[in-house]
Design an enzyme around this catalytic site. Structure first.
Site, PDB file in Angstrom:
ATOM      1  N   GLU A  63      -4.504   7.367  -4.990  1.00  0.00           N
ATOM      2  CA  GLU A  63      -4.772   6.599  -6.216  1.00  0.00           C
ATOM      3  C   GLU A  63      -6.156   6.964  -6.728  1.00  0.00           C
ATOM      4  O   GLU A  63      -7.063   7.132  -5.922  1.00  0.00           O
ATOM      5  CB  GLU A  63      -4.699   5.099  -5.921  1.00  0.00           C
ATOM      6  CG  GLU A  63      -3.295   4.669  -5.532  1.00  0.00           C
ATOM      7  CD  GLU A  63      -3.182   3.164  -5.258  1.00  0.00           C
ATOM      8  OE1 GLU A  63      -4.119   2.416  -5.571  1.00  0.00           O
ATOM      9  OE2 GLU A  63      -2.158   2.753  -4.721  1.00  0.00           O
TER      10      GLU A  63
ATOM     11  N   HIS B 210      -1.344   0.148  -9.886  1.00  0.00           N
ATOM     12  CA  HIS B 210      -1.959  -0.786  -8.923  1.00  0.00           C
ATOM     13  C   HIS B 210      -2.537  -2.014  -9.647  1.00  0.00           C
ATOM     14  O   HIS B 210      -3.764  -2.206  -9.701  1.00  0.00           O
ATOM     15  CB  HIS B 210      -3.052  -0.089  -8.086  1.00  0.00           C
ATOM     16  CG  HIS B 210      -3.414  -0.848  -6.845  1.00  0.00           C
ATOM     17  ND1 HIS B 210      -3.867  -0.250  -5.691  1.00  0.00           N
ATOM     18  CD2 HIS B 210      -3.404  -2.172  -6.570  1.00  0.00           C
ATOM     19  CE1 HIS B 210      -4.115  -1.170  -4.774  1.00  0.00           C
ATOM     20  NE2 HIS B 210      -3.847  -2.344  -5.287  1.00  0.00           N
TER      21      HIS B 210
ATOM     22  N   ARG C 229       0.858  -1.186   0.000  1.00  0.00           N
ATOM     23  CA  ARG C 229       0.000   0.000   0.000  1.00  0.00           C
ATOM     24  C   ARG C 229       0.889   1.228   0.000  1.00  0.00           C
ATOM     25  O   ARG C 229       1.929   1.262   0.660  1.00  0.00           O
ATOM     26  CB  ARG C 229      -0.901   0.035   1.246  1.00  0.00           C
ATOM     27  CG  ARG C 229      -2.067  -0.938   1.219  1.00  0.00           C
ATOM     28  CD  ARG C 229      -3.119  -0.553   0.172  1.00  0.00           C
ATOM     29  NE  ARG C 229      -4.265  -1.439   0.166  1.00  0.00           N
ATOM     30  CZ  ARG C 229      -4.399  -2.518  -0.620  1.00  0.00           C
ATOM     31  NH1 ARG C 229      -3.442  -2.833  -1.478  1.00  0.00           N
ATOM     32  NH2 ARG C 229      -5.498  -3.244  -0.562  1.00  0.00           N
TER      33      ARG C 229
END
Ligand code: 8YV
Length: 325
Positions: A266, A284, A237
């Protein structure tokens, strides 16, 4: 009467069909705007919710008076307030295991791509710069035989360590709350303090869940411990790293590079990271393969189905809720 399920992110077509066959599906529509109003309208009817990538806290879930389960299509559950869900008697389920190998594949791909400068040299070649044999300015660094430091030796961390050990003859050190004697045996991995790991590793790879203890686990002080030739990999993360500290360190060449799949904010659309040749940035995609996303959808559906039909799922994040639901 069919139970009602609210989908809180975009859901694959076949997942929608499966949900619709068994339940009444209400889908949030981000394009229609005013999500809060949509939640306010849908959630009072919801017995279950399914989706990923959205923070669901008390301000939203206050409208969900009869909610029994949130089925998250993710292994990470940092988007949820687990204590609040437990208090409310709402089961939270996740999708571990099915994404372990795929995520480790991507972490290793980032490691290789950053060390061997794959995207940078691809761009350089396509720009027509290859006029003579490459010079030292284009040289990369070796991967095989180096020291790989794994922070968080859970399932994905262990899968990454196996790739390093068996694929590339790397020396494995790890930092973890718990000792893993079996992995130490299998991989010759050695447990050490965070500082020691940072000082000794050529590659530092993050595999911890995000929580209060791991928020900014890697900050200025920690980066300062790393070798000048080290590369930092993050598929966990974004908030595990103090991103500004990393940007500063990269700009000052305190470390060699970084391979990143996750960020503080994000989606990330503008960042000084994008201008750095020694940084590989991915959007991601740790679990984003056709097969793995399918497996995650199947497992998330299974979790939802079970709980809404009065059966326990093996993937409950807060299993203590169970007797009371
Ligand atoms: C999620 C992830 O699927 O599982 C996780 O925790 O980070 C990803 O694999 C992704 O966040 C979906 O939005």
């Amino acid at each position: 009467m069919k139970k009602t399920v609210v989908g809180f992110s975009s859901l694959a077509h076949d997942l929608q069909e499966k949900i619709n066959k068994n339940f009444n599906l209400l889908l949030l529509n981000p394009k229609a705007g005013n999500l809060e109003a949509q939640f306010q309208e849908m959630l009072p009817q919801a017995d279950g919710m399914i989706g990923s990538g959205r923070v669901l806290n008390e301000s939203i879930l206050q409208y969900a008076h009869k909610l029994k389960v949130i089925s998250s299509i993710s292994v990470g559950f940092d988007n949820y307030d687990v204590d609040y869900l437990t208090q409310r008697g709402i089961v939270l389920t996740n999708t571990p295991d099915v994404l372990t190998e795929t995520t480790a594949d991507l972490a290793f791909a980032l490691l290789m791509a950053t060390a061997r400068r794959v995207p940078e040299l691809d761009h350089w070649t396509k720009q027509g710069n290859w006029r003579k044999t490459v010079q030292p300015a284009q040289y990369a660094v070796d991967v095989h035989g180096k020291t790989l430091g794994i922070i968080g030796l859970g399932n994905i961390g262990a899968a990454m360590a196996r790739r390093g050990c068996f694929g590339f003859n790397m020396n494995i050190v790890y930092y973890s709350q718990h000792a893993k004697p079996e992995l130490e045996q299998q991989l010759g991995a050695r447990r050490c303090s965070l500082n020691e790991l940072l000082q000794q590793s050529d590659f530092v790879s993050l595999h911890v869940a995000l929580n209060e203890q791991t928020h900014h686990l890697i900050g200025r002080e920690q980066i300062a411990q790393m070798k000048k030739t080290a590369i930092l990999i993050n598929v966990a993360r974004g908030q595990v790293i103090d991103e500004q500290a990393l940007i500063d360190a990269l700009q000052q060449q305190q470390i060699l590079g970084a391979g990143l799949d996750v960020y503080t904010q994000e989606p990330l659309q503008i960042s000084p990271l994008f201008a750095m040749g020694n940084v590989v940035t991915l959007p991601h995609v740790g679990s984003a393969t056709i097969e793995t996303r399918q497996a995650m959808n199947n497992l998330a559906f299974d979790n939802l189905y079970k709980v809404l039909n009065g059966q326990q799922s093996a993937y409950m994040v807060n299993p203590t809720v169970w007797p009371n639901i």
